[in-house]
Scaffold this motif. Structure first.
Motif, PDB file in Angstrom:
ATOM      1  N   VAL A 243     -15.648   3.822   6.538  1.00 49.85           N
ATOM      2  CA  VAL A 243     -14.306   3.346   6.205  1.00 49.85           C
ATOM      3  C   VAL A 243     -13.318   4.253   6.933  1.00 49.85           C
ATOM      4  CG1 VAL A 243     -12.611   2.984   4.385  1.00 49.85           C
ATOM      5  CG2 VAL A 243     -15.019   2.399   3.986  1.00 49.85           C
ATOM      6  N   LYS A 244     -12.518   3.658   7.784  1.00 48.23           N
ATOM      7  CA  LYS A 244     -11.587   4.410   8.632  1.00 48.23           C
ATOM      8  C   LYS A 244     -10.355   4.848   7.846  1.00 48.23           C
ATOM      9  CE  LYS A 244      -9.198   4.017  13.118  1.00 48.23           C
ATOM     10  NZ  LYS A 244      -9.914   5.130  13.761  1.00 48.23           N
ATOM     11  N   HIS A 245      -9.909   6.066   8.111  1.00 44.82           N
ATOM     12  CA  HIS A 245      -8.688   6.566   7.496  1.00 44.82           C
ATOM     13  C   HIS A 245      -7.477   5.859   8.096  1.00 44.82           C
ATOM     14  CE1 HIS A 245      -5.505   9.119   6.067  1.00 44.82           C
ATOM     15  NE2 HIS A 245      -5.269   9.645   7.259  1.00 44.82           N
ATOM     16  N   VAL A 246      -6.602   5.355   7.236  1.00 45.10           N
ATOM     17  CA  VAL A 246      -5.338   4.758   7.653  1.00 45.10           C
ATOM     18  C   VAL A 246      -4.230   5.518   6.940  1.00 45.10           C
ATOM     19  CG1 VAL A 246      -3.899   2.687   7.665  1.00 45.10           C
ATOM     20  CG2 VAL A 246      -6.368   2.495   8.050  1.00 45.10           C
ATOM     21  N   GLU A 247      -3.338   6.096   7.710  1.00 47.94           N
ATOM     22  CA  GLU A 247      -2.291   6.955   7.148  1.00 47.94           C
ATOM     23  C   GLU A 247      -1.479   6.222   6.082  1.00 47.94           C
ATOM     24  OE1 GLU A 247      -0.793  10.992   7.631  1.00 47.94           O
ATOM     25  OE2 GLU A 247      -2.559   9.915   8.304  1.00 47.94           O
ATOM     26  N   ASN A 248      -1.380   6.838   4.918  1.00 50.65           N
ATOM     27  CA  ASN A 248      -0.592   6.358   3.784  1.00 50.65           C
ATOM     28  C   ASN A 248      -1.004   4.955   3.315  1.00 50.65           C
ATOM     29  OD1 ASN A 248       1.314   7.022   1.797  1.00 50.65           O
ATOM     30  ND2 ASN A 248       2.918   5.876   2.818  1.00 50.65           N
ATOM     31  N   ALA A 249      -2.257   4.613   3.537  1.00 53.19           N
ATOM     32  CA  ALA A 249      -2.781   3.349   3.017  1.00 53.19           C
ATOM     33  C   ALA A 249      -3.633   3.611   1.789  1.00 53.19           C
ATOM     34  CB  ALA A 249      -3.611   2.635   4.088  1.00 53.19           C
ATOM     35  N   LEU A 250      -3.872   2.580   1.025  1.00 54.86           N
ATOM     36  CA  LEU A 250      -4.768   2.642  -0.121  1.00 54.86           C
ATOM     37  C   LEU A 250      -6.018   1.826   0.215  1.00 54.86           C
ATOM     38  CD1 LEU A 250      -2.168   1.845  -2.936  1.00 54.86           C
ATOM     39  CD2 LEU A 250      -2.623   4.017  -1.792  1.00 54.86           C
TER      40      LEU A 250
END
Length: 364
Positions: A243-250
């Motif tokens: 699961v890729k990190h997405v800035e300020n996402a949930l």
């Protein structure tokens, strides 16, 4: 108008995003800023349906928290671990036998992972009503912010997601909201969790698995994205993807309760945590989550009134007469994890436990 001064908090230095070439899951993105009209909600509900039928995970963006607010939450999330002694942590380490969840701390090396290796995970659960439990001294100045964080997750995110899931089942928008009143039996809660690096020997013994593949016992889990790559989900092709990190996402996923309530139409998502890629292995991994459950007295039986479920067919996990309530299911799942003997499954790399006739699988 006076400006509120927030108490100072030590800054948590998160790892830089990994540069490793990883096989990431292609997750949908749900934009909550598009909830304003019935037509827009119907479109979002269609996206949620597709996401839950494919991966069971999806991103949520434009939720209303700024990047600065998110950064501060992660600073606060580290306080219970970095600013509290092991001795004080033990004072707040207890399991509520009624609800089956940890009151405050779960300490390191409490769970057996595999091959004699115990976990290097510590977490703290904080009831959305922060006054229901005691707290370590270092965390107390930040409790108003933690309570506001819980309120935000519940009101701005969870209820929106529940409305979209209900619409995807062609039910009234508030059908699932009505099951999440947070009564005294089972509460939603904030979870701060910290994963610590392990020895090379432990990694070899466990095939680099930190937290075995599992489904969540509640209805919806809201995970605030952070940069250390370690979370993986099991695809329908039986392949694990990152699961890729997405800035300020949930990152939102469905749990067992949604699986039961939809008769298996929306299955609880199988996910695990593994050792991060080499460029992040020296860092700790800090998580901030909001874990939601239906009210404790809700019987986990299918929503037979859903036109969608009527069309596709309903496959309840057990007879309605013996179905468990949310409280009973939560308690059995929580009291068993990492402490019960698992039996090998016919599926390779899978172990099982039986909870009131329901097979619960753990993926290694």
């Amino acid at each position: 108008m006076p400006v509120t001064t927030l108490p100072p908090v030590p800054h948590y230095n998160a790892a830089p995003p990994t540069k490793a070439d990883l096989d990431y899951a292609d997750l949908a993105t749900i934009d909550l800023s598009k909830m304003e009209s019935a037509q827009c909600r119907a479109a979002l509900a269609s996206q949620v349906r597709d996401a839950l039928l494919t991966h069971g995970f999806f991103y949520v963006v434009n939720h209303g928290y700024s990047q600065a607010q998110t950064d501060r939450i992660f600073d606060i999330a580290d306080v219970p671990f970095s600013c509290v002694s092991d001795e004080e942590k033990r004072l707040y380490a207890d399991i509520d036998q009624e609800t089956g969840w940890y009151r405050a701390y779960k300490l390191r090396q409490y769970w057996h992972i595999d091959a004699g290796v115990r976990d290097h995970i510590e977490f703290i659960n904080i009831d959305r009503d922060v006054h229901k439990q005691g707290h370590p001294e270092a965390l107390r100045p930040f409790l108003p912010e933690v309570e506001e964080f819980a309120r935000f997750n519940h009101t701005n995110v969870l209820l929106a997601v529940l409305r979209l899931i209900a619409l995807s089942l062609e039910l009234p928008e508030d059908a699932l909201v009505k099951l999440h009143n947070c009564n005294d039996l089972v509460e939603a809660f904030v979870k701060f969790i910290k994963y610590h690096p392990r020895s090379a020997e432990d990694e070899e013994k466990t095939n680099n698995v930190w937290f075995k593949g599992h489904t969540d016992s509640g209805s919806v889990t809201i995970l605030w994205s952070q940069p250390v790559a370690a979370l993986q989900i099991l695809g329908k092709d039986s392949k694990w993807r990152w699961v890729k990190h997405v800035e300020n996402a949930l990152i939102v996923n469905a749990g067992d309760a949604i699986d039961f309530l939809t008769g298996g139409y929306y299955m609880g998502t199988i996910h695990r945590v593994v050792q991060p890629p080499p460029d992040q292995q020296q860092y700790t991994r800090l998580g901030a989550l909001y874990v939601a459950m239906t009210d404790g007295d809700v019987k986990l039986v299918p929503l037979y009134e859903s036109p969608v479920l009527k069309r596709v067919g309903i496959n309840p996990c057990c007879e309605n007469s013996v179905a468990l309530t949310m409280l009973e299911w939560r308690r059995r799942r929580a009291n068993g994890y990492g402490r019960t003997e698992l039996r090998p499954s016919k599926d390779k790399g899978v172990e099982e436990e039986i909870i009131d006739g329901v097979v619960v699988k753990h993926y290694n």
